[in-house]
Design an enzyme around this catalytic site. Structure first.
Site, PDB file in Angstrom:
ATOM      1  N   LEU A 411      52.365 -50.126 -65.483  1.00 54.08           N
ATOM      2  CA  LEU A 411      53.887 -49.703 -65.926  1.00 54.08           C
ATOM      3  C   LEU A 411      53.948 -48.407 -66.203  1.00 54.08           C
ATOM      4  O   LEU A 411      54.756 -47.665 -66.263  1.00 54.08           O
ATOM      5  CB  LEU A 411      54.392 -50.832 -66.869  1.00 54.08           C
ATOM      6  N   GLN A 413      50.870 -44.977 -68.142  1.00 51.94           N
ATOM      7  CA  GLN A 413      49.478 -44.679 -68.678  1.00 51.94           C
ATOM      8  C   GLN A 413      49.822 -43.599 -69.773  1.00 51.94           C
ATOM      9  O   GLN A 413      50.751 -42.469 -69.461  1.00 51.94           O
ATOM     10  CB  GLN A 413      48.617 -43.995 -67.623  1.00 51.94           C
ATOM     11  N   GLY A 415      48.014 -41.399 -73.558  1.00 47.16           N
ATOM     12  CA  GLY A 415      46.561 -41.081 -74.349  1.00 47.16           C
ATOM     13  C   GLY A 415      46.004 -42.162 -74.928  1.00 47.16           C
ATOM     14  O   GLY A 415      44.775 -42.119 -75.330  1.00 47.16           O
ATOM     15  N   GLN A 416      46.929 -43.493 -75.209  1.00 46.36           N
ATOM     16  CA  GLN A 416      46.307 -44.387 -75.900  1.00 46.36           C
ATOM     17  C   GLN A 416      45.924 -45.584 -75.204  1.00 46.36           C
ATOM     18  O   GLN A 416      45.130 -46.475 -75.675  1.00 46.36           O
ATOM     19  CB  GLN A 416      47.437 -45.089 -77.146  1.00 46.36           C
ATOM     20  N   GLY A 417      46.227 -45.544 -73.886  1.00 45.50           N
ATOM     21  CA  GLY A 417      45.598 -46.505 -72.950  1.00 45.50           C
ATOM     22  C   GLY A 417      46.789 -46.665 -71.749  1.00 45.50           C
ATOM     23  O   GLY A 417      47.490 -46.020 -71.421  1.00 45.50           O
ATOM     24  N   LYS A 433      49.116 -53.925 -72.971  1.00 50.15           N
ATOM     25  CA  LYS A 433      48.398 -52.671 -73.038  1.00 50.15           C
ATOM     26  C   LYS A 433      46.958 -52.719 -73.246  1.00 50.15           C
ATOM     27  O   LYS A 433      46.739 -53.246 -74.203  1.00 50.15           O
ATOM     28  CB  LYS A 433      49.036 -52.164 -74.537  1.00 50.15           C
ATOM     29  N   ASP A 530      54.110 -40.731 -83.035  1.00 51.94           N
ATOM     30  CA  ASP A 530      54.475 -40.161 -81.529  1.00 51.94           C
ATOM     31  C   ASP A 530      55.669 -40.391 -81.132  1.00 51.94           C
ATOM     32  O   ASP A 530      55.823 -41.128 -79.983  1.00 51.94           O
ATOM     33  CB  ASP A 530      53.406 -40.819 -80.759  1.00 51.94           C
TER      34      ASP A 530
END
Length: 731
Positions: A411, A413, A415-417, A433, A530
């Site tokens: 779905l 992408q 910085g966290q995954g 996630k 964020d």
């Protein structure tokens, strides 16, 4: 009569059509060009001196130009070659159309192939078209061949109706016809309606005609049609030995024919007939007109030709193959060894699967423990029941739900995954996630965040359903939000979707409520860290859902800030936080201010099309307000919606949120309240403003308690201390 050997060959060819050569075949003479454009030129045809059998088979290749592709012509009869059908001893060429009474057509061209090795094939037909067209072939006396078409409307269709007399007629041509010249006439009646109409006649490949021509009118614009010519090798009546230099005369055979009588016979060496066509024998393939041009086929490499059973092996011999029986002892030895080896491999495979399964179980336990699974279980068991709905998923459940984390399920992408779309066993659609590596020193903090987010229960916050800790990196399971993120609707304009001001204001209000709840109403305050438009999801009713808490942090109630490594997204990052590394609730307010600026302007948070000073949307937005040019940045989709006061009120709020001094920014609670009041006004000014103030707004006069679009038009907006935000070079 054809000998029995020929019948056997024909039967085998019919039985095994898949037979083919194993290596590339040589079809042209050595050092000769074998193609003209996309047309293959096999010997006896050839391009250039010494490359053809005789002058009859000389091919002139006209190279391609900017206006036309390469074209091949038979020099001896001046006909364009469309295809050489070597196996059938035929060639497809363009044949002219003879016409009478037709405007814009060239001179009629006849064909005379007398004494040549070429003749019209019986697969062609003589066709005449036009009203009252009496067409006949010339130069074939004493035979008379022709047909007559009447004046009438042709019937669309195939053989039974089309070209059966009305404006089109057809007839067969004589055997071995070598001359084509036609006479076109009309009835003797001077009142004949077709006397001065266009008439045409031509010889054409019958199959092509029925597949491509459906009415006479289609032919009137053509100059040529395809025909099939048979070709033969000519050797005089006294007899000539064919290929005396061939090393293997069994590799080919020739069929002789007397053209005058049509008799056929089979010869393999010396021929005494007028014309001959040759073939490679069964088991050979190639060009029989070249010395040693027929090469042996290795039937053992062709599965459907090699009929040897498992008890025998195939041995290739010239022109055929044979099956040799293996000795029984060797056969049993091979079978026994194969059986033993198979059992050994099965045993090794099952042992490998068992060991691998145990290792996977141990590895899952290791990951579960390393990722803080025991701590999470302890937190869940010691809770007061508020987070009992949080589930610990197994890796097997989530692998099945995401089709083993198939790339097609991604779905998004960040910085966290990476986030995948999945469907649980009960049919529930979720977002899974897959986080990036988690620092083992911060696992306790990670688990605490999972527990905290499990307690967050707000309709504008994406719900955390559970997690999986059996994998190398933790997996988080959220509710699935179907309509994408806010960024797509702001910047990827869709004509079929009207992103109205009411929807923008409602989304901004819902996000502000969610952040206000996280900051001040949750059991433990949470800073998102964020906030950006890509982290604001829209559900099926386009209600806002704040997502991606990968960098979020909770604080004690008596704390005012967090001291952390600087994390966030360029364009949304609080400059004060960047300089001090101290993140406060006002840092989330700044990021939210950038989102408000996006909603108002339709601009992206960073644009390299602007000057370096104005590259960030926050700086650009505030400077435009300082310069009284707010209209220059408003999204054109907001124009004409009669919401001037609301738009300006939100712009003023965004400007306050973007203040470089965090202390002067409002809290998220204040932001949420102010947005709710703006929404409740429904286009009307707040109650405290008088009708005189409304007139001042329309006239562009400044009012000390508010800023209107009129203020920016007349250049009276108040100033605000503004410095350029951190440029991208800082990063």
């Amino acid at each position: 009569m054809i000998p029995r050997s020929v019948s056997l060959i024909c039967f085998l060819l019919f039985l095994v059509p898949e037979i083919a050569t194993v290596s590339a075949l040589i079809m042209a003479k050595p050092n000769c060009k074998d193609t003209c454009g996309n047309i293959s030129i096999p010997f006896p045809f050839g391009i250039g001196t010494g490359c053809f059998k005789n002058e009859w088979f000389s091919v002139d290749c006209k190279e391609a130009t900017a206006d036309s592709p390469s074209r091949a012509f038979l020099s001896s009869i001046n006909m364009e070659v469309l295809e050489i059908l070597f196996e059938d001893s035929t060639v497809r060429v363009n044949s002219p159309i003879i016409s009478s009474g037709c405007s814009d057509r060239g001179a009629n061209i006849s064909i005379d192939m007398t004494a040549s090795p070429f003749a019209f094939s019986s697969s062609n037909s003589f066709i005449a078209m036009g009203c009252d067209n009496r067409a006949s072939l010339n130069g074939i006396q004493p035979e008379i061949v022709g047909c007559t078409s009447t004046c009438g409307s042709s019937t669309e269709g195939k053989e039974n109706s089309y070209c059966s007399g009305n404006n089109c007629c057809q007839t067969t041509i004589p055997l071995s016809l070598q001359v084509f010249n036609a006479s076109l006439g009309t009835a003797e009646d001077p009142n004949d309606q077709g006397r001065n109409q266009c008439k045409v006649a031509f010889i054409v490949e019958e199959e092509w005609f029925w597949n491509n021509i459906s009415s006479p009118e289609e032919v009137h614009s053509m100059q040529y049609v395809p025909v099939i010519l048979r070709w033969f090798m000519y050797y005089g009546t006294e007899g000539v030995t064919l290929y005396s230099d061939a090393k293997n005369s069994d590799a080919m055979y020739c069929i002789s024919m007397n053209l005058s009588s049509g008799r056929w016979g089979l010869r393999t060496e010396t021929l005494y007939f007028n014309s001959t066509t040759c073939r490679c024998s069964w088991g050979y393939d190639g060009n029989p007109y070249l010395p040693d041009g027929c090469t042996d086929i290795d039937e053992c490499k062709i599965q459907k030709v090699n009929l040897c059973s498992g008890m025998t092996k195939c041995v290739n011999v010239p022109g055929r193959f044979k099956c040799e029986l293996d000795k029984a002892k060797i056969t049993f030895l091979i079978l026994g060894a194969a059986t033993g080896l198979l059992l050994l491999l099965v045993g090794i495979w099952r042992l490998y699967k068992l060991v691998r399964k145990r290792k996977n179980i141990e590895l899952k336990k290791k990951f579960f423990k390393r990722n803080g699974g025991l701590l999470l279980q302890q937190q869940l068991s010691s809770s007061d029941g508020s987070i009992q709905k949080t589930k610990i998923f197994t890796s097997k459940e989530l692998e099945k739900a995401t089709d083993r984390f198939n790339d097609n399920r991604i779905l998004g992408q960040g910085g966290q995954g990476t986030v995948y779309k999945g469907m649980l066993a009960d049919g529930m659609i979720v977002a899974v996630k897959k986080s990036k590596m988690v620092d083992e020193e911060k696992l306790e903090e990670f688990i605490n965040e999972v527990v905290i987010l499990s307690q967050v229960n707000h309709r504008n916050v994406v719900k955390l359903l559970g997690c999986c800790l059996e994998t190398e990196v933790p997996l988080l399971v959220y509710e699935f939000i179907p309509n994408g993120n806010l960024f797509e609707y702001i910047h990827d304009q869709k004509e079929e979707f009207e992103f109205s001001w009411e929807m923008r204001l409602r989304i901004a209000t819902e996000v502000a409520r969610a952040l206000s709840y996280l900051h001040s109403a949750a059991s433990i305050p949470v800073y998102h860290r964020d906030i950006k438009s890509t982290n604001i999801m829209l559900n099926e009713k386009f209600r806002a859902k704040v997502s991606d808490f990968g960098t979020s942090r909770s604080i004690a109630i008596d704390q005012t800030h967090l001291t952390t490594h600087v994390q966030g997204t360029f364009g949304y990052l609080d400059p004060e936080y960047f300089q001090s590394s101290q993140f406060t609730g006002k840092s989330d307010v700044y990021s939210f201010g950038v989102v408000l600026a996006e909603l108002l302007s339709g601009h992206k948070p960073i644009s390299y099309e602007r000057s370096e000073e104005r590259r960030g949307l926050a700086t650009h937005f505030i400077l435009l307000m300082e310069e009284n040019k707010i209209l220059d940045i408003l999204d054109e989709r907001l124009m004409g919606q009669d919401r001037e006061e609301e738009v300006v009120a939100v712009a003023n709020l965004a400007r306050r949120c973007l203040n470089l001094n965090g202390r002067k920014r409002p809290t998220m609670r204040e932001v949420a309240i102010e947005l709710e009041q703006i929404g409740l006004s429904k286009g009307a000014l707040p109650a405290q403003q008088s009708s005189k103030e409304l007139e001042n707004i329309r006239d562009g006069n400044w009012h000390p308690t508010s800023v209107t679009i009129g203020d920016f038009r007349n250049g009276t907006a108040p100033s605000l201390d503004v410095q350029p935000l951190i440029s991208h070079e800082t990063w």
